[in-house]
Design a protein around this motif. Structure first.
Motif, PDB file in Angstrom:
ATOM      1  N   TRP A   2      29.048 -92.336 -31.926  1.00  0.00           N
ATOM      2  CA  TRP A   2      28.328 -93.290 -32.766  1.00  0.00           C
ATOM      3  C   TRP A   2      26.978 -93.643 -32.138  1.00  0.00           C
ATOM      4  N   SER A   6      30.389 -90.800 -37.842  1.00  0.00           N
ATOM      5  CA  SER A   6      29.154 -91.526 -37.561  1.00  0.00           C
ATOM      6  C   SER A   6      28.008 -91.043 -38.440  1.00  0.00           C
ATOM      7  N   SER A  23      24.142-100.258 -37.653  1.00  0.00           N
ATOM      8  CA  SER A  23      24.423 -99.497 -36.438  1.00  0.00           C
ATOM      9  C   SER A  23      25.136-100.352 -35.393  1.00  0.00           C
ATOM     10  N   TRP A  40      29.444-100.079 -34.876  1.00  0.00           N
ATOM     11  CA  TRP A  40      29.953 -99.726 -33.551  1.00  0.00           C
ATOM     12  C   TRP A  40      30.972-100.749 -33.082  1.00  0.00           C
TER      13      TRP A  40
END
Length: 525
Positions: free
Chosen positions: A59, A241, A277, A281
């Protein structure tokens, strides 16, 4: 006239859509299209391919390279604030010689990708709803109701129809629903989700994994996936991802409806990507810490019938602590809500792509028609919905329908990014009219990295995901794309190249009196 509309007129377009979207509303729709939970259905197989370390650090790696794509897109969006977005950019950046072909390729890739995304979101939402019903009615072990393929397909179709109906209302209604969406996803995820997922879920889970397992454990499963090659397993594990971190171009499709779009568009692109993002995560880290027994997650006899690994993780955490499934149902409802609003936003975006005012799609006059009162391309909305429904019909026969749909969606959607970015990379810098967001000398290296990364990302979604290859587990995306793209290219060679010239100017610029430039025409007066 604001700066966005002024730039639109300079490009040869008159204002057709109602310009009433604010930065917050644009961010709401963009944020919905790039959902935190979008990769949830892929979590189980990504974990199985190469273990948690590859999933978590993959990721981070994908986020790093995708930043180049987002920054390159933001610069171009600032220069071309029009609803045609990507294919409009491709046409102008590629120049008069290659512009029509670049625009043609980009428009069709973009159309294929964004319409396929409707199916991907409908499938994800149906799967989440399937798990909610199963857990709420007693789980797989307690006689709960597990929706059959036929019922699952009905859920899939029903969701798309609801999205289409909502998208036929005025833009204010869509924007309002997406304001609810951004509060649902951003506020819920940052406050409730931040506590529930990032902090509470590992705390609630009675048995948790160690940090060394989450961040350093690497393990392949060739006996289950049929993949013994470590590099191949790593590539497939990172697909989650890549799929999850795209969709930020939604802001570009709405720039003609947004105030100050030459500034608002880039801000929405970069802000939405940055938020997703980080939250994404954290979400997958929390899930991985909360795993009790890895092998049991995939057991078809477990509480969720092995159908959705994150649902099993969430159920085990809450049931183990509180001896009831209420917490799991509540959290799965949050996930389902994000899919619902994401699908709603994707149809909003898809309809703007299919607006087709540049005659690039068969029967364009029908699809580009804007409703006189609501200012919404209603016909385009229902065309996108119909195609999305057709994509889901193989659910009754094929096991990897979702894999095929997301592969087609990602290759089309992300592949569409590559065309204007490549054109920006090779064009003469002096011909580029910069907007407020401008990279200067950094533009070429950013575009180069972005283009190479997109080529890699698209190629990975063409790979088979299970071995040995069988009819029910084969990735049909390469075949479907090959057929569609071949037909599109044949159409170009045999016919479209003769009449398709890219974006069509729809504004009459005043003509000068060339015999005496000081004398104005009647229109100029």
């Amino acid at each position: 006239m604001d700066s966005g509309e002024k730039r639109l007129n300079e490009l040869g377009y008159k204002q057709e859509l109602r310009r009433e979207m604010t930065l917050f509303k644009t961010l709401a729709i963009t944020f919905s299209c790039i959902s935190v939970f979008s990769g949830t259905p892929l979590y189980g197989q990504s974990l199985r391919y190469a273990g948690p370390a590859t999933l978590i650090w993959g990721w981070v790696a994908v986020t790093f390279f995708t930043w180049f794509v987002a920054i390159a897109m933001a610069e171009i969006c600032s220069s071309f604030p029009t609803t045609g977005s990507l294919y409009f950019w491709a046409s102008h950046l590629a120049g008069p010689r290659w512009g029509p072909f670049a625009s043609w390729c980009c428009a069709w890739l973009e159309t294929i990708g964004v319409i396929s995304a409707i199916g991907a979101q409908a499938y994800s939402a149906s799967q989440a709803l399937q798990m909610i019903i199963l857990i709420a009615t007693g789980t797989n072990k307690g006689g709960g109701y597990f929706a059959s393929k036929e019922v699952f397909l009905c859920m899939y179709v029903g969701l798309i129809l609801i999205w289409a109906v909502l998208n036929t209302f005025a833009l204010q209604v869509i924007a309002f629903l997406n304001i609810i969406s951004i509060w649902w996803q951003s506020i819920t995820m940052q406050v409730l989700g931040g506590l529930l997922v990032i902090i509470m879920l590992p705390l609630v889970a009675q048995t948790t994994q160690s940090a060394s397992y989450v961040f350093t454990h690497f393990e392949t499963s060739p006996e289950l996936t049929g993949i013994s090659s470590i590099p191949y397993a790593v590539i497939l594990s990172v697909l989650l991802s890549i799929y999850s971190l795209y969709g930020f171009d939604a802001a570009a499709h709405l720039t003609e409806e947004t105030k100050g779009a030459d500034r608002t568009g880039p801000i929405a692109i970069l802000s939405s990507f940055g938020i997703i993002s980080v939250l994404g995560w954290a979400y997958y880290i929390a899930l991985t810490f909360s795993i009790r027994d890895v092998d049991y997650l995939y057991n078809v006899d477990n509480e969720t019938a092995g159908a959705l690994v994150p649902a099993q993780i969430i159920y085990e955490a809450f049931y183990g602590r509180f001896h009831n499934s209420n917490g799991a149902v509540a959290f799965l409802c949050i996930i389902w809500g994000s899919y619902f609003f994401c699908g709603l936003s994707v149809i909003t975006t898809a309809a703007r792509v299919a607006l087709s005012r540049d005659n690039g799609i068969p029967f364009s006059p029908i699809w580009r028609k804007v409703h006189p009162r609501s200012k919404v391309p209603t016909n385009a909305v229902w065309l996108c919905a119909a195609i999305g429904i057709l994509l889901g019909l193989p659910i009754l026969k094929l096991d990897l329908v979702f894999t095929a749909i997301i592969s087609v969606s990602t290759i089309g959607w992300v592949g569409g990014y590559a065309v204007p970015i490549f054109a920006r990379l090779v064009m003469v810098e002096e011909k580029f009219k910069a907007g407020p967001f401008y990279l200067g000398r950094g533009s070429r290296p950013v575009c180069f990295v972005a283009f190479v990364w997109i080529c890699y990302a698209c190629s990975t979604f063409l790979l088979p995901t299970f071995y040995p290859l069988r009819w029910k587990t084969f990735n049909y995306a390469p075949i479907a794309l090959s057929v569609v793209l071949t037909l599109i290219m044949l159409w170009w060679v045999l016919d479209a190249r003769k009449w398709f010239k890219g974006p069509v100017r729809n504004i009459d610029l005043p003509e000068r009196n060339y015999k005496n430039p000081l004398i104005q025409t009647n229109d100029q007066k």
